[in-house]
Write an enzyme that holds these catalytic residues in place. Structure first.
Site, mmCIF file in Angstrom:
data_model
loop_
_atom_site.group_PDB
_atom_site.id
_atom_site.type_symbol
_atom_site.label_atom_id
_atom_site.label_comp_id
_atom_site.label_asym_id
_atom_site.label_seq_id
_atom_site.Cartn_x
_atom_site.Cartn_y
_atom_site.Cartn_z
ATOM 1 N N HIS A 198 0.824 -1.217 0.000
ATOM 2 C CA HIS A 198 0.000 0.000 0.000
ATOM 3 C C HIS A 198 0.854 1.262 0.000
ATOM 4 O O HIS A 198 0.475 2.282 -0.559
ATOM 5 C CB HIS A 198 -0.980 -0.039 1.173
ATOM 6 C CG HIS A 198 -2.039 -1.078 0.971
ATOM 7 N ND1 HIS A 198 -2.091 -2.228 1.710
ATOM 8 C CD2 HIS A 198 -3.029 -1.161 0.064
ATOM 9 C CE1 HIS A 198 -3.099 -2.979 1.270
ATOM 10 N NE2 HIS A 198 -3.678 -2.354 0.279
ATOM 11 N N ASP A 256 -4.106 -8.400 -3.863
ATOM 12 C CA ASP A 256 -4.330 -9.419 -2.832
ATOM 13 C C ASP A 256 -4.521 -10.794 -3.441
ATOM 14 O O ASP A 256 -4.091 -11.794 -2.857
ATOM 15 C CB ASP A 256 -5.540 -9.036 -1.970
ATOM 16 C CG ASP A 256 -5.141 -8.014 -0.924
ATOM 17 O OD1 ASP A 256 -4.128 -8.241 -0.254
ATOM 18 O OD2 ASP A 256 -5.814 -6.980 -0.806
HETATM 19 C C1 PEP Z 1 -6.149 -5.308 -4.603
HETATM 20 O O1 PEP Z 1 -5.977 -6.052 -3.638
HETATM 21 O O2 PEP Z 1 -5.793 -5.582 -5.772
HETATM 22 C C2 PEP Z 1 -6.787 -3.996 -4.414
HETATM 23 C C3 PEP Z 1 -7.093 -3.225 -5.436
HETATM 24 O O3 PEP Z 1 -6.987 -3.599 -3.124
HETATM 25 P P1 PEP Z 1 -5.810 -2.980 -2.206
HETATM 26 O O4 PEP Z 1 -4.598 -2.787 -3.076
HETATM 27 O O5 PEP Z 1 -6.307 -1.703 -1.643
HETATM 28 O O6 PEP Z 1 -5.618 -4.034 -1.174
HETATM 29 MG MG MG Z 2 -6.933 -5.591 -1.765
#
Ligand code: PEP
Ligand code: MG
Length: 585
Positions: free
Chosen positions: A191, A457
């Site tokens: 993130h 994820d």
């Molecule tokens: C993901 O997991 O691809 C997603 C878009 O959510 P985040 O990156 O906020 O976990």
């Molecule tokens: Mg995600």
């Protein structure tokens, strides 16, 4: 000069001053003193040594009586080091011959020594390096007294260097001062890296030792395109990078020139290229500068992470109202809070052995429904003002979806009762980011209005690779055949159930995967705003049939490298080489 290789996570080139994050260190700019001030500077250093050594003696006495001689022995090592004439001599020479300030001479000498000891094959010597780091901090604290510089009071632009930066710290960075960052740890889809792209600052992570290799105030080059960081560059390197910086800015300008051309394949099939945002303020650039078709993912948890204060229903509503106003009728996909794991203020984190497998996302909402309910209320109220869709994160079973839909229905009834307007047909979608959801996709697709694949994820959970861990970053790849199979299953199930399928994970914005995803049948890609024009350019590069054939071929391959190489080659055929940002491979 020293060159480090890490993971490029946000494009651009920064050339300027390094600033070590608080917690890592105090900032020590490279400054010199006038020849007539050298003697005073040497005395300042000697006085500081005397004071630290007497403090250490006192501390050792107290420690020995309370914790025993073993622990106190650690402090004696520091005292011995401080009294070592050859070490003191080295620092004194730096001050008297190179005219460095006492602070800089201390930081430079002790850091070099710590690095040397840290890389020793002898375990005992290696362990001693942390004593040197500790000693450096003590002497600097004495020398600097009240004059420590902190980020909040800096007046000029810098690159932030840290061992690690959490998403909440990154979200709170002041973009007028922090123009780039580089960290020891991290992965491309962590993130923190996503936030670097949102802030539009060059960033490189996973450098392993940068926070120990550089002294604050030194010159640094951060090449976010190639993942290279250069410490103390020489004049030739500086000149070369100034040129690269100008070329990159030129390339960005060219990409933007075509931003308003439609995102349609050569035979006229439309792909909606949307933007992912973390802060409402990003929407202006997403629409005006990069020409996105709307917002395909609003990571609302940053409303909380940036301020550290849990938003009220009205705070949520105002953020959505503000965003919708700037969207001028374009769609807005609002994801409910995806808190937990790394997206939590460290002060409030509960202790979990595996936070990414723990109380995260929809599970937090189910455990503490008050915040979920007020957010849903705000989203429903905002749906009266524009095209709003509600997206639920990290759904892993049908019960979670049914629970959330139940809450949405209850709140709709309350709003009807109080005659508050909202869109009664608001679409409720789910993120597919847990393998279990992909395996049960037919059932889930029947019970929701749209699907959005979160590959960040999905990859982490399918391949068992932590998305933020630099040690396994090479294993984190969308090119794994299992990922292609899961994405294809979701697209297929969406088609069967007549439910639109989007992708909002970072895979959607990585140039090499765009032809594959379009060929698989995805009609909505949501990406970092800056990548929108490039993704649109790729969509325009061929007819759908070409993309389909390419996807068909890739789906038959069984090795990661084979797939990645094939996709890279195909992209080079579609777009002239050298005309794109780096991908994640
Ligand atoms: C993901 O997991 O691809 C997603 C878009 O959510 P985040 O990156 O906020 O976990
Ligand atoms: Mg995600």
């Amino acid at each position: 000069m020293e060159i480090l290789k890490g993971i490029p996570v946000s494009p651009g080139v920064y050339i300027g001053e390094a600033f070590l994050s608080e917690g890592e260190d105090v900032r020590i700019p490279m400054r010199t003193v006038a020849p007539e001030a050298v003697a005073a500077e040497v005395k300042r250093f000697e006085d500081a040594c005397l004071k630290v050594s007497s403090d250490l003696d006192t501390l050792r006495g107290v420690t020995e009586s309370q914790l025993g001689s073993n622990i106190a022995g650690i402090l004696s090592v520091q005292t011995q080091l401080l009294r070592d004439p050859s070490l003191r001599q080295k620092i004194n020479v730096r001050i008297s011959e190179q005219k460095h300030t006492a602070e800089y001479a201390v930081a430079k000498t002790l850091r070099e020594l710590a690095k040397l000891m840290g890389s020793s094959a002898n375990q005992l010597i290696k362990e001693r390096s942390s004593d040197i780091v500790d000693l450096e901090k003590r002497v600097l604290a004495e020398l600097l007294g009240e004059h420590k510089e902190d980020l909040a009071h800096l007046k000029r632009p810098v690159a932030l260097i840290a061992h690690d930066l959490g998403p909440s710290q990154t979200a709170a960075l002041d973009r007028t001062k922090v123009k780039a960052f580089a960290t020891d740890v991290g992965g491309r889809t962590s993130h923190t890296s996503i936030l670097a792209r949102a802030l539009q600052i060059p960033a490189v992570v996973g450098l392993e030792t940068i926070s120990a290799d550089i002294t604050g105030g030194e010159t640094i080059i951060i090449d976010g395109n190639r993942g290279i960081v250069i410490l103390r560059p020489d004049e030739r390197t500086l000149a070369r990078y100034r040129k690269l910086q100008a070329e990159f800015e030129d390339f960005e300008r060219k990409l933007i020139q075509d931003k308003d051309l439609p995102a349609v394949t050569r035979d006229g099939v439309e792909v909606r290229v949307m933007a992912n945002i973390e802060f409402p303020e990003e929407v202006g650039d997403a629409i005006e500068k990069y020409s996105a078709a709307g917002v395909g993912l609003f990571r609302t948890e940053f409303l909380y992470l940036k301020s550290g204060v849990m938003p009220s229903e009205q705070d949520h509503y105002e953020a959505y109202r503000w965003t919708l106003q700037r969207l001028g009728g374009r769609p807005l996909v609002i994801r409910t809070f995806d808190l937990g794991a790394d997206k939590i203020d460290p002060a409030y984190a509960i202790s979990e052995h595996n936070p990414f497998l723990g109380l995260r996302s929809i599970r937090v909402s189910m455990k503490r429904p008050e915040n979920f309910r007020l957010q849903v209320r705000a989203i429903l109220r905002a749906s009266a003002l524009g095209k709003v869709r509600l997206l639920l994160p990290m759904i892993s079973c049908v019960e979670e979806l049914r629970w959330a839909r139940g809450v949405v229905e209850e709140i709709k009834a309350e709003l009807l009762e109080s005659k508050t307007s909202f869109d009664e047909r608001i679409e409720v979608g789910i993120m597919i980011e847990v393998p279990a959801a992909a395996m049960q996709i037919r059932t889930l697709a029947r019970e929701c209005d749209f699907l959005s694949i979160g590959t960040n994820d999905l990859i982490q959970y399918t391949l068992a690779v932590d998305r933020g861990n630099e040690h396994v970053a090479h294993l984190f790849t969308p090119s794994h055949p299992a990922i292609l199979a899961l994405v294809s299953m979701v697209v297929e199930a969406g088609r069967e159930a007549n439910v639109p399928v989007a992708m909002c994970g970072e895979m959607a914005g990585d140039p090499i995967y765009v032809p594959l995803l379009v060929g698989m049948g995805l009609t909505e890609l949501s990406v970092t705003p800056k990548l929108v024009p490039e993704v649109k350019t790729i969509v325009r590069a061929a007819p759908l049939e070409t993309f389909r054939a390419l996807a068909g071929e890739a789906m038959k391959m069984v090795e990661v490298a084979e797939i990645a190489d094939f996709l890279r080659e195909k992209l080079d055929e579609l777009l002239p080489p050298g005309s794109k940002f780096g991908g994640m491979g």
